[in-house]
Design a protein around this motif. Sequence first.
Motif, PDB file in Angstrom:
ATOM      1  N   ARG A  73       0.833  -1.200   0.000  1.00 26.36           N
ATOM      2  CA  ARG A  73       0.000   0.000   0.000  1.00 26.36           C
ATOM      3  C   ARG A  73       0.878   1.265   0.000  1.00 26.36           C
ATOM      4  O   ARG A  73       0.635   2.199  -0.753  1.00 26.36           O
TER       5      ARG A  73
ATOM      6  N   MET B 200       1.286   4.226  -2.986  1.00 29.85           N
ATOM      7  CA  MET B 200       1.124   5.668  -2.834  1.00 29.85           C
ATOM      8  C   MET B 200       2.306   6.424  -3.414  1.00 29.85           C
ATOM      9  O   MET B 200       2.198   7.585  -3.807  1.00 29.85           O
ATOM     10  N   GLU B 201       3.454   5.719  -3.502  1.00 28.68           N
ATOM     11  CA  GLU B 201       4.630   6.345  -4.140  1.00 28.68           C
ATOM     12  C   GLU B 201       4.632   6.082  -5.644  1.00 28.68           C
ATOM     13  O   GLU B 201       5.606   6.393  -6.325  1.00 28.68           O
TER      14      GLU B 201
ATOM     15  N   ASP C 245      -7.218  -1.161  -1.385  1.00 26.25           N
ATOM     16  CA  ASP C 245      -6.509  -0.508  -2.491  1.00 26.25           C
ATOM     17  C   ASP C 245      -5.342  -1.336  -3.013  1.00 26.25           C
ATOM     18  O   ASP C 245      -4.679  -0.951  -3.963  1.00 26.25           O
TER      19      ASP C 245
END
Length: 575
Positions: free
Chosen positions: A386, A390-391, A424
């Motif tokens: 996760r 996000m990166e 996600d």
Amino acid sequence: MRKRAQRFERLAASVFKHSQEGIVVTDMYNHIIDANPASLRLSGYSREEVLGKDPRMFSSGNHPRSFYTTMWKAINEFGHWQGEIQNRKKSGEFYTEQLSIDVVSDRDGNLQHYVAAFSDISYLKEHAMALKEIAYNDALTGLPNRLLLQDRMQQALSHAKRQGKQIAVCYLDLDGFKPVNDNHGHQAGDQILIEVARRLQQNLRTGDTVARLGGDEFVLLMLDIRSTSELEQLLARVLKTIAEPYALQDTTLTLFASIGIATHPPDSEEADTLLRHADQAMYAAKQSGKNRYAFFDPSEEQKAVTINSIQREIQIALAREQLRLYYQPKVNMASGAMAGVEALIRWQHPEKGLLTPDAFLPAIEHSELIFDLGHWVLRQALTQMRAWKMEGIELEVSVNIAALQLQRVDFVPSLKALLAEFPDVPASRLQLEILETAALQDINAVSKIIAQCAELGVQFALDDFGTGYSSLTYLRRLPTQVLKIDQSFIRDLLSDPEDLAITKGILGLTQAFQRTVVAEGVETIEHGTLLLKLGCELAQGYGIARPMPAGDLPAWMDSYQIPSEWKKANLDYSI
Ligand code: C2E
Ligand code: MG
Ligand code: MG
């Protein structure tokens, strides 16, 4: 004087009539001459039925002849006897009475009557038995509890000593009972324990004891062991019956047991020590793979202590967050593309520094602790996925799953629950690695689990492939998309023709079955070049990158370039 005597007689008659105690009077030949209403109520006979009879008519037949001999001896010698006796009612029902018998003699000491007074104390007896039952028996299964077992062990030990016999104490623990309780509820758990108790009792010989210590722990106490092989046969039978399916309301389950054995002689004559040794042996049986028995081995004691202390340390390590996941890249040697990473556990030990799994996993891979560790690894990997996402980094991450963890009944549901916590993170990016050897242990069960995981979108890889001697049929039945050739074959690929042949064989196999193949342990550029020539493109190894902390990965990815040799080999290959 006379009046007093008359009054006394009336009083006696009234006592006789109204007493709650049964009173029976016999003549000197022991024939009944009178019986009061209470005695008739208790025995269920009418006055007519008992008059002139011998009180033997009440006897239950449950006392040995010697009981009555002693009783009559006391009556004749001392004129009195008192005690508990079991009699039978007219209806056939037994009852226990508190009985006292007195001799009535005339002034000259000649015997005239016997007077028996008695009261029914069955309810007292039953009450006492119930109390004893509660104190000495396990409420769920009715088996002797620890207290009674101790008693029986003492008896068995002194019996063994007197008779020069051998006894065995067998500590039995169910394998994987806790997940049953967790997944199917305590009622189902109880039902299984009751059934286990029944099966154990069925397998014992008379004189042997099966006790429940609590939870899923039982002890079999066996007397008069004639030979080790006899004992082993018995235990093999016990294991077999335990392994038969258990029918629950909505499903059928299979459970196994691990048994540890301590025998006296030669082992200690202390009950506590024997039980502890049997417990330790049970632990060893679990360590060596469950569903088996193991004899206590004094030399194992030290090893058990070491393993125990590592386990305790790992528990602490989990709680104090000393465990880490390192990530080792997998690349496509032909294109230079990143193919994913494998998560590998490390222990940042406060004193010993960074430890690799070989230093601690063996101590726990057969214990319940592997579940906690395995769960931590999965959660940690998903958390990292996760964070990477996000990166902007989306990678396939492989996680190693221990055999025990995979076969735990709640593996799939708990994985599903965990994935739901990370909505996600696509499940399809998670890959689970299982050892080929583990997959072959129970190919049906494992195939089923793999198929269920596939429904969640999760892929599988067969790790250390080549070490388990999968036959073609097995391979076909295992729905794993990826095979990882064991590094032992890759390591000597350049120098050992046999390893080269095996690797070629595996590559041919994976092509035929359309599986993806990854070479592990690619340590040098030459290894990679040769593999590319053989048609293997995916690789992992020190020659590409060592396992690294998650934070180092983005920079590594930015700077990594495949060696020019591989580009060339790739060209050669494609020509
Ligand atoms: P594995 O799954 O076969 O992982 C590959 C092992 O080979 C890793 O060792 C990796 O560091 C090492 N390796 C990679 N490239 C090379 C190379 O070029 N040369 C050499 N000599 N070794 C290389 P590691 O990290 O010590 O792990 C050892 C084993 O421990 C793993 O073998 C895996 O079976 C197990 N393991 C690691 N992490 C976990 C985990 O989280 N859970 C479980 N259940 N087992 C794990
Ligand atoms: Mg692996
Ligand atoms: Mg491997």
